[in-house]
Design a protein around this motif. Structure first.
Motif, mmCIF file in Angstrom:
data_model
loop_
_atom_site.group_PDB
_atom_site.id
_atom_site.type_symbol
_atom_site.label_atom_id
_atom_site.label_comp_id
_atom_site.label_asym_id
_atom_site.label_seq_id
_atom_site.Cartn_x
_atom_site.Cartn_y
_atom_site.Cartn_z
ATOM 1 N N ARG A 237 39.017 -0.897 26.945
ATOM 2 C CA ARG A 237 39.204 0.001 26.978
ATOM 3 C C ARG A 237 38.096 1.179 25.923
ATOM 4 N NH1 ARG A 237 44.010 -1.408 23.267
ATOM 5 N NH2 ARG A 237 45.244 0.306 23.986
ATOM 6 N N PRO A 238 37.487 0.684 25.154
ATOM 7 C CA PRO A 238 37.257 1.270 23.986
ATOM 8 C C PRO A 238 35.775 2.292 24.782
ATOM 9 C CG PRO A 238 37.194 -0.338 22.934
ATOM 10 C CD PRO A 238 37.512 -0.613 24.307
ATOM 11 N N VAL A 239 35.132 1.149 25.640
ATOM 12 C CA VAL A 239 33.765 2.012 26.931
ATOM 13 C C VAL A 239 34.414 2.452 27.648
ATOM 14 C CG1 VAL A 239 32.202 1.478 27.864
ATOM 15 C CG2 VAL A 239 32.705 -0.810 26.276
ATOM 16 N N GLY A 240 35.468 2.430 28.066
ATOM 17 C CA GLY A 240 36.250 3.411 29.795
ATOM 18 C C GLY A 240 36.611 4.786 28.701
ATOM 19 N N PHE A 241 36.980 4.630 27.692
ATOM 20 C CA PHE A 241 38.124 5.591 27.739
ATOM 21 C C PHE A 241 36.229 6.710 27.269
ATOM 22 C CE2 PHE A 241 42.338 3.407 25.601
ATOM 23 C CZ PHE A 241 42.812 4.560 26.434
ATOM 24 N N ASP A 242 35.435 6.259 26.235
ATOM 25 C CA ASP A 242 33.872 7.138 26.216
ATOM 26 C C ASP A 242 33.202 7.233 26.569
ATOM 27 O OD1 ASP A 242 35.337 7.445 23.267
ATOM 28 O OD2 ASP A 242 34.298 5.512 22.652
ATOM 29 N N TYR A 243 33.408 6.424 27.811
ATOM 30 C CA TYR A 243 31.714 6.882 29.011
ATOM 31 C C TYR A 243 32.578 6.871 30.426
ATOM 32 C CZ TYR A 243 29.080 4.539 25.923
ATOM 33 O OH TYR A 243 28.048 3.815 24.857
ATOM 34 N N ARG A 244 33.976 7.062 31.222
ATOM 35 C CA ARG A 244 34.297 6.716 32.019
ATOM 36 C C ARG A 244 33.451 8.385 32.252
ATOM 37 N NH1 ARG A 244 38.092 9.661 35.339
ATOM 38 N NH2 ARG A 244 38.653 9.060 36.521
ATOM 39 N N SER A 245 34.686 9.746 31.970
ATOM 40 C CA SER A 245 34.215 10.402 32.290
ATOM 41 C C SER A 245 32.792 11.462 31.726
ATOM 42 C CB SER A 245 34.976 11.528 31.733
ATOM 43 O OG SER A 245 36.163 11.583 32.235
ATOM 44 N N LYS A 246 31.383 10.815 31.964
ATOM 45 C CA LYS A 246 30.440 11.417 31.272
ATOM 46 C C LYS A 246 29.721 11.497 32.384
ATOM 47 C CE LYS A 246 31.271 10.643 26.895
ATOM 48 N NZ LYS A 246 30.815 12.213 25.961
ATOM 49 N N ILE A 247 30.230 9.994 33.524
ATOM 50 C CA ILE A 247 29.499 10.451 34.878
ATOM 51 C C ILE A 247 29.614 11.237 35.692
ATOM 52 C CG2 ILE A 247 27.437 9.295 36.699
ATOM 53 C CD1 ILE A 247 26.429 7.627 34.018
ATOM 54 N N ALA A 248 29.310 12.264 36.794
ATOM 55 C CA ALA A 248 29.885 12.252 37.637
ATOM 56 C C ALA A 248 30.022 11.641 38.468
ATOM 57 C CB ALA A 248 30.059 14.372 37.477
ATOM 58 N N ASN A 249 30.317 10.564 38.778
ATOM 59 C CA ASN A 249 30.161 9.598 40.201
ATOM 60 C C ASN A 249 31.475 8.766 40.290
ATOM 61 O OD1 ASN A 249 29.209 7.077 41.145
ATOM 62 N ND2 ASN A 249 27.165 8.349 41.353
ATOM 63 N N PRO A 250 31.452 9.101 41.561
ATOM 64 C CA PRO A 250 32.783 8.121 41.888
ATOM 65 C C PRO A 250 33.135 7.230 41.918
ATOM 66 C CG PRO A 250 32.396 10.171 43.714
ATOM 67 C CD PRO A 250 31.373 9.246 42.642
ATOM 68 N N ILE A 251 32.048 5.917 41.743
ATOM 69 C CA ILE A 251 31.524 4.384 41.916
ATOM 70 C C ILE A 251 32.159 4.260 40.271
ATOM 71 C CG2 ILE A 251 30.541 2.356 42.348
ATOM 72 C CD1 ILE A 251 29.509 4.278 44.356
ATOM 73 N N TRP A 252 31.418 5.101 40.052
ATOM 74 C CA TRP A 252 30.972 4.669 38.336
ATOM 75 C C TRP A 252 33.021 4.987 37.741
ATOM 76 C CZ3 TRP A 252 27.998 3.357 34.081
ATOM 77 C CH2 TRP A 252 28.535 4.027 33.129
ATOM 78 N N ARG A 253 32.948 5.793 37.939
ATOM 79 C CA ARG A 253 34.601 6.770 37.744
ATOM 80 C C ARG A 253 36.394 5.274 38.012
ATOM 81 N NH1 ARG A 253 34.884 13.048 36.823
ATOM 82 N NH2 ARG A 253 33.342 13.300 35.442
ATOM 83 N N SER A 254 35.671 4.527 39.037
ATOM 84 C CA SER A 254 36.341 3.737 40.069
ATOM 85 C C SER A 254 36.382 2.798 38.519
ATOM 86 C CB SER A 254 36.604 3.382 40.945
ATOM 87 O OG SER A 254 37.531 2.923 42.067
ATOM 88 N N ALA A 255 34.823 1.993 38.676
ATOM 89 C CA ALA A 255 34.836 1.142 38.217
ATOM 90 C C ALA A 255 35.211 1.011 36.678
ATOM 91 C CB ALA A 255 33.530 0.538 38.180
ATOM 92 N N TRP A 256 35.158 1.956 35.433
ATOM 93 C CA TRP A 256 35.953 1.870 34.384
ATOM 94 C C TRP A 256 38.190 2.700 34.648
ATOM 95 C CZ3 TRP A 256 33.803 -0.249 31.149
ATOM 96 C CH2 TRP A 256 32.064 0.571 31.246
ATOM 97 N N ASP A 257 38.322 2.550 35.672
ATOM 98 C CA ASP A 257 39.400 2.632 35.472
ATOM 99 C C ASP A 257 40.016 1.095 35.754
ATOM 100 O OD1 ASP A 257 39.201 5.430 35.409
ATOM 101 O OD2 ASP A 257 39.864 6.229 38.105
ATOM 102 N N TRP A 258 39.082 0.540 36.727
ATOM 103 C CA TRP A 258 39.463 -0.858 36.858
ATOM 104 C C TRP A 258 39.560 -1.257 35.618
ATOM 105 C CZ3 TRP A 258 42.977 -2.280 40.129
ATOM 106 C CH2 TRP A 258 43.406 -1.508 41.477
ATOM 107 N N GLY A 259 37.928 -1.207 34.641
ATOM 108 C CA GLY A 259 38.527 -1.542 33.890
ATOM 109 C C GLY A 259 39.356 -1.670 32.852
ATOM 110 N N LEU A 260 39.850 -0.155 32.686
ATOM 111 C CA LEU A 260 40.936 0.113 31.672
ATOM 112 C C LEU A 260 42.086 -0.893 32.317
ATOM 113 C CD1 LEU A 260 40.572 3.790 31.245
ATOM 114 C CD2 LEU A 260 40.201 1.855 29.318
ATOM 115 N N PHE A 261 42.173 -0.791 33.174
ATOM 116 C CA PHE A 261 43.614 -1.670 34.495
ATOM 117 C C PHE A 261 43.406 -3.241 33.642
ATOM 118 C CE2 PHE A 261 44.163 -4.878 37.147
ATOM 119 C CZ PHE A 261 45.782 -4.521 38.130
ATOM 120 N N ILE A 262 41.947 -3.681 33.694
ATOM 121 C CA ILE A 262 41.837 -5.913 33.165
ATOM 122 C C ILE A 262 41.868 -5.702 31.426
ATOM 123 C CG2 ILE A 262 40.412 -7.334 32.730
ATOM 124 C CD1 ILE A 262 38.796 -6.301 35.566
ATOM 125 N N GLY A 263 41.518 -4.185 31.143
ATOM 126 C CA GLY A 263 42.064 -4.184 29.250
ATOM 127 C C GLY A 263 43.516 -3.841 28.921
#
Length: 380
Positions: A101-127
């Protein structure tokens, strides 16, 4: 005038319950939103809208969980030690899931890469989903009794296994927990977002509400007719120095119904659970998600209080040796510790309530795609 030891023991049972309710209603909302994130956001901008509805609040809401853990450690040290030894791997699973959660909220939008952001979306889902599931499973196991015993030095020995925690009844209570928090999150998104996200969130409210009501009812029936409860038949004076080895406990088929029979007003708790959830769904259908969110919070409160009222005074019953069960009267800290903590709670819990209310008030608006686009460098 100092409070009686017996009174303090009961007050701390109530206060720990209040902290868990505060956690479920506030941080549970964030976890519900995380669980819905991959399904309600159809593209990156929509998912950023969803994240920004909880982004300013989630870390403040998590204070309730941290405070509850600290309260258990200080007020019920033996419960803390026994729970963290018995539920060690389950607690680690929840903790590692919360790391997303903290990493996903803070880092998700730092890189404009679809794979990066999708991975953190599922990380927030797990969290969001995994901790809700683990907490629900934990309550299911408490209601069945935990396989532990104490030696003559009050050292706890857990004799179960991680996989033993994943029994059918506990998995059912886990579903209750996940469904009710996702319902709470769906109502929040219906309230705090604009179309098309709000409409999608509304479509999820009814099935999630009905699932929560149905599984809560099924768990109640199962508990009534299929699971034995625990009952204290003798123990020292309630204001005595705590010693969990000096009482006598029996397993009783009507054990978890005793308080409802002896104190009929406690029946209001399950009624609050069912009514709160049912009317929350109704308010969502009528496009009144604000009232629905309040009612959903009352429903969550009713569910937690239903379990608490059924188990009282048990905190952690032992299925291995019922006499070693930990209860509100003999698993507590000293009179001085409970007194000092009580006055700390009197001071700090209102402060938490005030600043939480203030942050929601100051940031109360619908989050839109246009806002995210206009404030791209500031939004999550």
């Amino acid at each position: 005038m100092p409070l009686d030891y017996e009174v303090l023991k009961f007050i701390w049972w109530v206060l720990v319950g209040v902290l868990f309710i505060g956690f479920a209603v506030t941080d549970g909302l964030d976890m519900g939103v995380g669980g819905l994130l991959p399904f309600l956001g159809k593209n990156d901008l929509e998912r950023r809208v969803i994240i920004n509805t909880v982004g300013p609040h989630w870390d403040g809401n998590q204070v309730w969980l941290i405070t509850a853990g600290g309260a258990i450690f200080a007020a019920w040290p033996l419960v803390y030690a026994t729970a963290f030894s018995g539920f060690y791997f389950a607690m680690l699973l929840a903790l590692f899931a919360l790391f997303f959660r903290p990493v996903g909220f803070d880092y998700r939008s730092k890189i404009a890469n679809p794979i990066w952001r999708s991975a953190w979306d599922w990380g927030l889902f797990i969290g969001g989903v995994v901790p809700a599931l683990v907490f629900g499973i934990a309550f299911g196991n408490l209601l069945q009794g935990v396989p532990f015993h104490l030696d003559e030095f009050l050292r706890p020995y857990y004799t179960g296994s991680f996989w033993g925690l994943l029994n059918p009844f506990a998995l059912l209570t886990g579903v209750v927990s996940v469904a009710m928090l996702m319902l709470h999150g769906a109502l929040w998104l219906q309230l705090r977002t604009a179309d098309p996200i709000a409409t999608r969130a509304k479509a999820w409210v009814k099935p999630l509400g009905l699932t929560t009501i149905a599984t809560f009812a099924l768990a109640g029936i199962w508990l009534t007719f299929g699971i034995d409860g625990f009952k204290v038949v003798s123990m020292p004076a309630l204001d005595a120095v705590p010693n969990p080895l000096t009482k006598q406990v029996v397993i009783d088929s009507s054990g978890w119904l005793v308080n409802y029979r002896d104190y009929p007003l406690t029946l209001l708790f399950p009624v609050l659970g069912f009514a709160g959830l049912g009317f929350a769904v109704s308010m969502s259908i009528q496009d009144r998600p604000g009232l629905g969110l309040i009612l959903s919070g009352l429903g969550i409160t009713g569910i937690i209080m239903t379990v608490g009222a059924a188990m009282f005074p048990f905190i952690m019953p032992s299925s291995t040796n019922p006499n070693n069960s930990l209860i509100a009267w003999d698993a507590t800290s000293s009179h001085l510790t409970l007194t000092v903590m009580f006055w700390a709670a009197v001071i700090f819990i209102p402060i938490i309530l005030v600043y939480t209310t203030w942050t929601y008030y100051k940031m109360w608006r619908r989050v839109t795609i246009e806002e995210i686009q206009a404030q791209d460098t500031l939004a999550y």
